[in-house]
Motif scaffolding. Structure first.
Motif, short mmCIF file in Angstrom:
data_model
loop_
_atom_site.label_atom_id
_atom_site.label_comp_id
_atom_site.label_asym_id
_atom_site.label_seq_id
_atom_site.Cartn_x
_atom_site.Cartn_y
_atom_site.Cartn_z
N ALA A 81 10.45 -22.03 -0.75
CA ALA A 81 9.19 -22.77 -0.88
C ALA A 81 8.77 -22.71 -2.34
CB ALA A 81 8.10 -22.21 0.03
N ALA A 82 8.94 -23.82 -3.04
CA ALA A 82 8.63 -23.85 -4.47
C ALA A 82 7.12 -23.84 -4.69
CB ALA A 82 9.24 -25.08 -5.12
N LEU A 83 6.72 -23.16 -5.75
CA LEU A 83 5.30 -23.02 -6.06
C LEU A 83 5.16 -22.77 -7.56
CD1 LEU A 83 2.37 -22.69 -4.83
CD2 LEU A 83 2.80 -20.24 -4.87
N ASP A 84 4.09 -23.25 -8.14
CA ASP A 84 3.80 -23.00 -9.56
C ASP A 84 2.71 -21.93 -9.62
OD1 ASP A 84 4.17 -23.98 -12.44
OD2 ASP A 84 1.99 -24.03 -12.19
N GLY A 85 3.03 -20.80 -10.22
CA GLY A 85 2.06 -19.72 -10.27
C GLY A 85 2.53 -18.58 -11.15
N ARG A 86 1.84 -17.44 -11.01
CA ARG A 86 2.14 -16.24 -11.80
C ARG A 86 2.84 -15.24 -10.87
NH1 ARG A 86 -3.23 -17.79 -13.00
NH2 ARG A 86 -3.43 -18.58 -15.14
N PRO A 87 4.11 -15.02 -11.05
CA PRO A 87 4.88 -14.20 -10.08
C PRO A 87 4.34 -12.79 -9.93
CG PRO A 87 6.35 -15.41 -11.56
CD PRO A 87 4.98 -15.56 -12.12
N VAL A 88 4.08 -12.09 -11.03
CA VAL A 88 3.64 -10.69 -10.95
C VAL A 88 2.30 -10.60 -10.24
CG1 VAL A 88 3.02 -8.66 -12.29
CG2 VAL A 88 4.96 -10.08 -13.00
N ALA A 89 1.38 -11.49 -10.57
CA ALA A 89 0.06 -11.45 -9.95
C ALA A 89 0.14 -11.73 -8.46
CB ALA A 89 -0.86 -12.46 -10.63
N LEU A 90 0.92 -12.74 -8.06
CA LEU A 90 1.05 -13.04 -6.64
C LEU A 90 1.74 -11.92 -5.89
CD1 LEU A 90 1.93 -16.86 -6.69
CD2 LEU A 90 -0.19 -15.79 -5.94
N ARG A 91 2.73 -11.30 -6.50
CA ARG A 91 3.39 -10.16 -5.86
C ARG A 91 2.38 -9.03 -5.62
NH1 ARG A 91 8.38 -7.88 -4.95
NH2 ARG A 91 9.38 -9.81 -5.59
N ARG A 92 1.53 -8.79 -6.62
CA ARG A 92 0.52 -7.74 -6.46
C ARG A 92 -0.46 -8.09 -5.35
NH1 ARG A 92 -3.25 -7.20 -11.45
NH2 ARG A 92 -1.27 -6.67 -12.43
N PHE A 122 -0.07 -10.17 -2.63
CA PHE A 122 0.52 -10.08 -1.29
C PHE A 122 0.92 -8.65 -0.95
CE2 PHE A 122 1.19 -14.70 -1.94
CZ PHE A 122 0.59 -15.15 -0.77
N ALA A 123 1.31 -7.87 -1.94
CA ALA A 123 1.61 -6.46 -1.67
C ALA A 123 0.37 -5.73 -1.19
CB ALA A 123 2.18 -5.80 -2.93
N ASN A 124 -0.78 -6.01 -1.82
CA ASN A 124 -2.03 -5.38 -1.37
C ASN A 124 -2.35 -5.76 0.08
OD1 ASN A 124 -2.36 -4.17 -3.85
ND2 ASN A 124 -3.90 -5.62 -4.60
N LEU A 125 -2.19 -7.06 0.40
CA LEU A 125 -2.49 -7.49 1.76
C LEU A 125 -1.53 -6.88 2.77
CD1 LEU A 125 -3.22 -11.29 1.07
CD2 LEU A 125 -4.88 -9.45 1.41
N MET A 126 -0.24 -6.80 2.42
CA MET A 126 0.73 -6.21 3.35
C MET A 126 0.51 -4.71 3.51
SD MET A 126 4.23 -8.21 2.22
CE MET A 126 4.39 -9.98 2.37
N ASP A 127 0.25 -4.02 2.42
CA ASP A 127 -0.02 -2.58 2.51
C ASP A 127 -1.28 -2.31 3.31
OD1 ASP A 127 2.24 -2.11 1.03
OD2 ASP A 127 1.18 -1.91 -0.89
N ASN A 128 -2.27 -3.18 3.17
CA ASN A 128 -3.49 -3.04 3.96
C ASN A 128 -3.19 -3.20 5.44
OD1 ASN A 128 -6.43 -2.69 3.46
ND2 ASN A 128 -6.56 -4.59 4.64
N ALA A 129 -2.32 -4.19 5.79
CA ALA A 129 -1.96 -4.38 7.20
C ALA A 129 -1.16 -3.20 7.73
CB ALA A 129 -1.15 -5.68 7.33
N ILE A 130 -0.31 -2.60 6.91
CA ILE A 130 0.45 -1.42 7.34
C ILE A 130 -0.47 -0.23 7.54
CG2 ILE A 130 2.18 0.26 6.58
CD1 ILE A 130 3.69 -2.06 5.29
N ALA A 131 -1.42 -0.04 6.61
CA ALA A 131 -2.30 1.13 6.67
C ALA A 131 -3.19 1.10 7.90
CB ALA A 131 -3.14 1.20 5.40
N TYR A 132 -3.66 -0.09 8.30
CA TYR A 132 -4.65 -0.15 9.38
C TYR A 132 -4.11 -0.82 10.64
CZ TYR A 132 -7.50 0.82 5.32
OH TYR A 132 -8.00 1.38 4.18
#
Length: 472
Positions: free
Chosen positions: A352-363, A365-375
């Motif tokens: 899925a192609a997208l124009d954006g900032r890779p490092v920022a988006l990784r951070r 989505f990582a926060n959202l996934m870690d939040n889902a794992i934690a709770y």
């Protein structure tokens, strides 16, 4: 000579320059459209109108027929053929015949209103016994070919007048398509006028609204990229003033962010030094339990400072935008968490192609996934490219990412509060689970910096659903 020519060009450009006000430009547009309409209408009137009275009217027909008959009759026989050719025209066909024409019995018309026409021609010739034959090759649609209100002379009508020497002058109607073609030309002229006015109006409107459109795009971009270049100051005076104010606002915001970042950087330097001293002093505490608590508090303080600085610096804003594969990014994040022993499932396309900032988006989505794992103990992430309006007008195609967990969820009245920095839910998001309350705030900052948004919803089957929309 060169200087004089340049001076004349400058004067000409000054005179040809558009007015500096939107109101003046709109008024000029209306005036130009009206002038164009009047000019084309005058052109139609001058080039397409008939000269003199309508040639198809009965009165003019009688006058022309009697005048031509008298003229031919007064002309010597050898010159009559040449004269008739000069008189003949597409509206009224004229022929001279030495012998009596062949009249079809079934086409010769008598009675009213044909007698009326014969009587008018005889009166015009001052000869009540003049032989006048009227033929109609087919029945006319009107009750008689020449009622007073009928101005049409068709080619199906043939009128023959006998001269004194026994020869005949024969009159016939012109091309019956002259009338329809005249209407067609008029319709084409009107269509041309409408097209010309529409093109001029469209061109002028686009010229007037182009700076406004650029201004709107720049305003949208300001919410996505705080370091976007200044908007060129062009267009009417009012728009230039608005653009100038917008550029000043953008510069002030950039200075504010830079000053805030510099202030927090200085705070980080000032806070790390006493924290280091406290950590060294805590190592000298002889009570092991007290030492452990002090070091734990220092670790928590350092974690909060680091998270605060990372959130405030907003490193993603300075990361250049570029093409990336969002599907690949989400899959790699899921694989990392599976490798760490957590439950993570990806559902969606392989790319899925997208124009954006890779490092920022990784951070984010990582926060959202870690939040889902934690709770919630794990999560399922779904990626769905869609065509529809995004949160900005810059893009109309979006991607939707849904992250579902099986946790206790969040009360609806807390949906907006949990995005505030350092906000924590004591019952469903206790301190024992870790974090300082910046995960969701950081994620939404990154997503909104890309022109998207984050929404929360409790699933009917239990758990929380985090929906992220991003323009492509």
């Amino acid at each position: 000579m060169e200087t004089a020519r340049k001076s004349r060009l400058l004067v000409a450009r000054r005179w040809l320059r558009l007015p500096d006000s939107i109101a003046a430009r709109m008024a000029l547009t209306v005036v130009l459209a009206l002038l164009l309409t009047q000019a084309v209408s005058a052109l139609v009137y001058l080039t397409d109108r008939p000269e003199g009275p309508p040639v198809h009217s009965p009165r003019v027909l009688v006058q022309r027929v009697t005048s031509i008959v008298q003229l031919v009759e007064s002309t010597p026989v050898p010159e009559r053929t040449r004269l008739v050719r000069a008189i003949d025209d597409p509206v009224l066909r004229v022929e001279w015949e030495r012998d009596t024409p062949r009249f079809k019995t079934d086409s010769v018309r008598e009675g009213f209103p044909f007698d009326r026409l014969r009587r008018a021609i005889r009166n015009g010739l001052d000869d009540r016994d003049r032989q006048v034959v009227i033929e109609v090759r087919r029945e006319p649609p009107m009750p008689g070919p020449f009622p007073a209100e009928d101005h049409h002379w068709g080619r199906d009508v043939r009128l023959s007048v006998r001269l004194n020497d026994g020869s005949w002058v024969v009159f016939a109607g012109g091309d019956p398509l002259e009338g329809p073609f005249r209407l067609l030309r008029f319709a084409l002229w009107m269509a041309g006028i409408v097209a010309a006015i529409a093109l001029v109006s469209l061109w002028t409107a686009r010229r007037l609204t182009a700076p406004i459109a650029r201004f709107a795009v720049a305003a949208e971009r300001l919410g996505v990229d705080g370091e976007a270049p200044a908007l060129p100051e062009s267009g009417p005076r009012e728009l230039r003033a608005a653009t100038r104010a917008f550029n000043r606002m953008q510069a002030r915001l950039a200075r504010f962010v830079a000053d805030r970042t510099q202030m927090l950087a200085a705070m980080s330097h000032d806070l790390r030094t006493p924290l280091t001293r406290l950590r060294l002093r805590a190592e000298l505490v002889e009570d092991p339990e007290m030492q452990r608590k002090m070091l734990s508090d220092l670790d928590e303080m350092e974690a909060m400072i680091n998270a605060t600085l990372a959130f405030a610096r907003d490193d993603a804003k300075r990361e250049p935008r570029g093409p990336l594969d969002l599907a690949d990014l989400l899959q790699s994040l899921c694989e990392d968490r599976v490798d760490a022993g957590h439950q993570a499932v990806y559902e969606g396309p392989a790319h899925a192609a997208l124009d954006g900032r890779p490092v920022a988006l990784r951070r984010a989505f990582a926060n959202l996934m870690d939040n889902a794992i934690a709770y919630g103990g794990g999560f399922t992430v779904r990626l769905r490219p869609e065509d529809g309006p995004s949160s900005t007008s810059i893009a109309t195609s979006i991607v939707r990412v849904e992250i579902d967990d099986a946790g206790p969820g969040i009360p609806e009245e807390e949906f907006e509060k949990v995005f505030a920095p350092f906000y924590r839910l004591e019952r469903s998001r206790s301190r024992d689970t870790g974090g300082v309350g910046l995960g969701l705030a950081t994620a939404r900052t990154v997503v909104r910096g890309h022109g998207g948004d984050i929404a929360l919803a409790n699933r009917p089957e239990g758990g929380l659903r985090v929906t992220v929309t991003l323009p492509r």
